[in-house]
Design an enzyme around this catalytic site. Structure first.
Site, PDB file in Angstrom:
ATOM      1  N   GLY A 287       0.834  -1.212   0.000  1.00  0.00           N
ATOM      2  CA  GLY A 287       0.000   0.000   0.000  1.00  0.00           C
ATOM      3  C   GLY A 287       0.861   1.251   0.000  1.00  0.00           C
ATOM      4  O   GLY A 287       0.635   2.193  -0.771  1.00  0.00           O
TER       5      GLY A 287
ATOM      6  N   ASP B 175       8.000   5.875   7.790  1.00  0.00           N
ATOM      7  CA  ASP B 175       7.450   5.188   8.951  1.00  0.00           C
ATOM      8  C   ASP B 175       6.225   5.976   9.362  1.00  0.00           C
ATOM      9  O   ASP B 175       6.261   7.206   9.439  1.00  0.00           O
ATOM     10  CB  ASP B 175       8.441   5.076  10.108  1.00  0.00           C
ATOM     11  CG  ASP B 175       7.988   3.963  11.055  1.00  0.00           C
ATOM     12  OD1 ASP B 175       8.055   2.782  10.666  1.00  0.00           O
ATOM     13  OD2 ASP B 175       7.506   4.269  12.164  1.00  0.00           O
ATOM     14  N   SER B 176       5.150   5.257   9.569  1.00  0.00           N
ATOM     15  CA  SER B 176       3.886   5.946   9.766  1.00  0.00           C
ATOM     16  C   SER B 176       2.993   5.138  10.670  1.00  0.00           C
ATOM     17  O   SER B 176       3.280   3.983  11.002  1.00  0.00           O
ATOM     18  CB  SER B 176       3.220   6.171   8.409  1.00  0.00           C
ATOM     19  OG  SER B 176       3.242   4.985   7.640  1.00  0.00           O
TER      20      SER B 176
HETATM   21  P1  IMP Z   1       5.259   0.830   9.339  1.00  0.00           P
HETATM   22  O1  IMP Z   1       5.515   2.300   9.069  1.00  0.00           O
HETATM   23  O2  IMP Z   1       5.794  -0.042   8.272  1.00  0.00           O
HETATM   24  O3  IMP Z   1       5.656   0.453  10.724  1.00  0.00           O
HETATM   25  O4  IMP Z   1       3.703   0.595   9.240  1.00  0.00           O
HETATM   26  C1  IMP Z   1       2.803   1.617   9.362  1.00  0.00           C
HETATM   27  C2  IMP Z   1       1.396   1.064   9.551  1.00  0.00           C
HETATM   28  O5  IMP Z   1       0.582   2.195   9.851  1.00  0.00           O
HETATM   29  C3  IMP Z   1       0.824   0.472   8.293  1.00  0.00           C
HETATM   30  O6  IMP Z   1       0.993  -0.909   8.224  1.00  0.00           O
HETATM   31  C4  IMP Z   1      -0.647   0.808   8.452  1.00  0.00           C
HETATM   32  O7  IMP Z   1      -1.225  -0.083   9.318  1.00  0.00           O
HETATM   33  C5  IMP Z   1      -0.630   2.133   9.163  1.00  0.00           C
HETATM   34  N1  IMP Z   1      -0.680   3.220   8.190  1.00  0.00           N
HETATM   35  C6  IMP Z   1       0.329   4.070   7.855  1.00  0.00           C
HETATM   36  N2  IMP Z   1      -0.065   4.912   6.893  1.00  0.00           N
HETATM   37  C7  IMP Z   1      -1.329   4.580   6.603  1.00  0.00           C
HETATM   38  C8  IMP Z   1      -2.260   5.098   5.665  1.00  0.00           C
HETATM   39  O8  IMP Z   1      -1.998   5.996   4.861  1.00  0.00           O
HETATM   40  N3  IMP Z   1      -3.459   4.499   5.681  1.00  0.00           N
HETATM   41  C9  IMP Z   1      -3.794   3.506   6.527  1.00  0.00           C
HETATM   42  N4  IMP Z   1      -2.965   2.974   7.390  1.00  0.00           N
HETATM   43  C10 IMP Z   1      -1.727   3.507   7.438  1.00  0.00           C
END
Ligand code: IMP
Length: 215
Positions: free
Chosen positions: A19, A76-77
């Site tokens: 995504g 990272d989000s």
């Molecule tokens: P990481 O940054 O790989 O640790 O994962 C961030 C997680 O935050 C993602 O797997 C989603 O679950 C959530 N996330 C981050 N950005 C979005 C977005 O734009 N929409 C929906 N979920 C998000």
């Protein structure tokens, strides 16, 4: 005035999340940069043991630039819910479990909010955060952050986006991110103003600092 370094040539998108990869490719499309993902290069996923989004983004970008010898861009989000003391926050991906199945994560958000009696929109305030880090092989790094505020709706809505999109309604909008088109969620408006999503907003600052559209 801070001076930023321009990003040119071939760049690794340091994510294994399809995504995010799709959104980052869409955001980078106008800049004429050749993109390759960490997944396509077969790079391992580093352990994200930072205490802030920015730290984890740097961990991913540095791991990818070291392994590939190319500049790397990492995001990272996560989503931070006020009534849950900021959870899931850094652990947004973990709430989906190893199978990365978001249905239980979305159900857990609803259950935790119900436990706290948070039924009205003003009791269900939340925001997404995106920290974008570009790391270069010589050790130089740049960080850009974006946030979008809104609330958690009563039940998931919409087939679009990924992760927590179906339960997040940004302020000033009726639709959840899950009900929006990609252009509505993270498109960069033609007048050059920042987009809506956290990632689009972080990217808007990054693009002004480190990218130039080809002539
Ligand atoms: P990481 O940054 O790989 O640790 O994962 C961030 C997680 O935050 C993602 O797997 C989603 O679950 C959530 N996330 C981050 N950005 C979005 C977005 O734009 N929409 C929906 N979920 C998000």
């Amino acid at each position: 005035m801070t001076s930023h370094r321009l990003l040119t040539g071939k760049v690794v998108i340091a994510t294994h999340n399809p995504g995010k990869l799709r959104e980052m490719r869409e955001l980078m499309a106008p800049y004429g940069i050749e993109l390759v993902s960490a997944g396509e290069l077969g790079l391992p996923e580093p352990e994200e043991d930072g205490h802030m989004f920015a730290e984890n983004a740097a961990i991913k970008a540095v791991a990818a630039t070291r392994a590939s010898g190319l500049p790397a861009l990492a995001d990272d989000s996560g989503i931070c819910i006020d009534a849950l003391d900021g959870a899931p926050g850094l652990f947004s991906a973990n709430w989906a479990g190893p199978g990365k199945d978001f249905a239980p994560a979305l159900a857990r958000v609803q259950a935790e909010l119900a436990k706290r009696g948070a039924t009205a929109p003003e009791q269900r305030r939340a925001h997404f955060v995106s920290a974008l880090v570009i790391a270069w092989p010589d050790g130089h790094q740049e960080l850009f952050e974006g946030r979008v505020f809104g609330d958690i709706v009563a039940a998931p809505r919409g087939p679009g986006g990924f992760g927590y999109d179906p339960i997040f309604r940004p302020d000033g909008h009726e639709k959840t991110f899950g009900e929006m088109s990609a252009a509505e969620k993270h498109g960069i408006p033609a007048d050059g103003s920042p987009g809506l999503s956290h990632r689009a907003r972080a990217f808007h600052i990054l693009a002004a600092a480190c990218l130039r559209a080809p002539a």
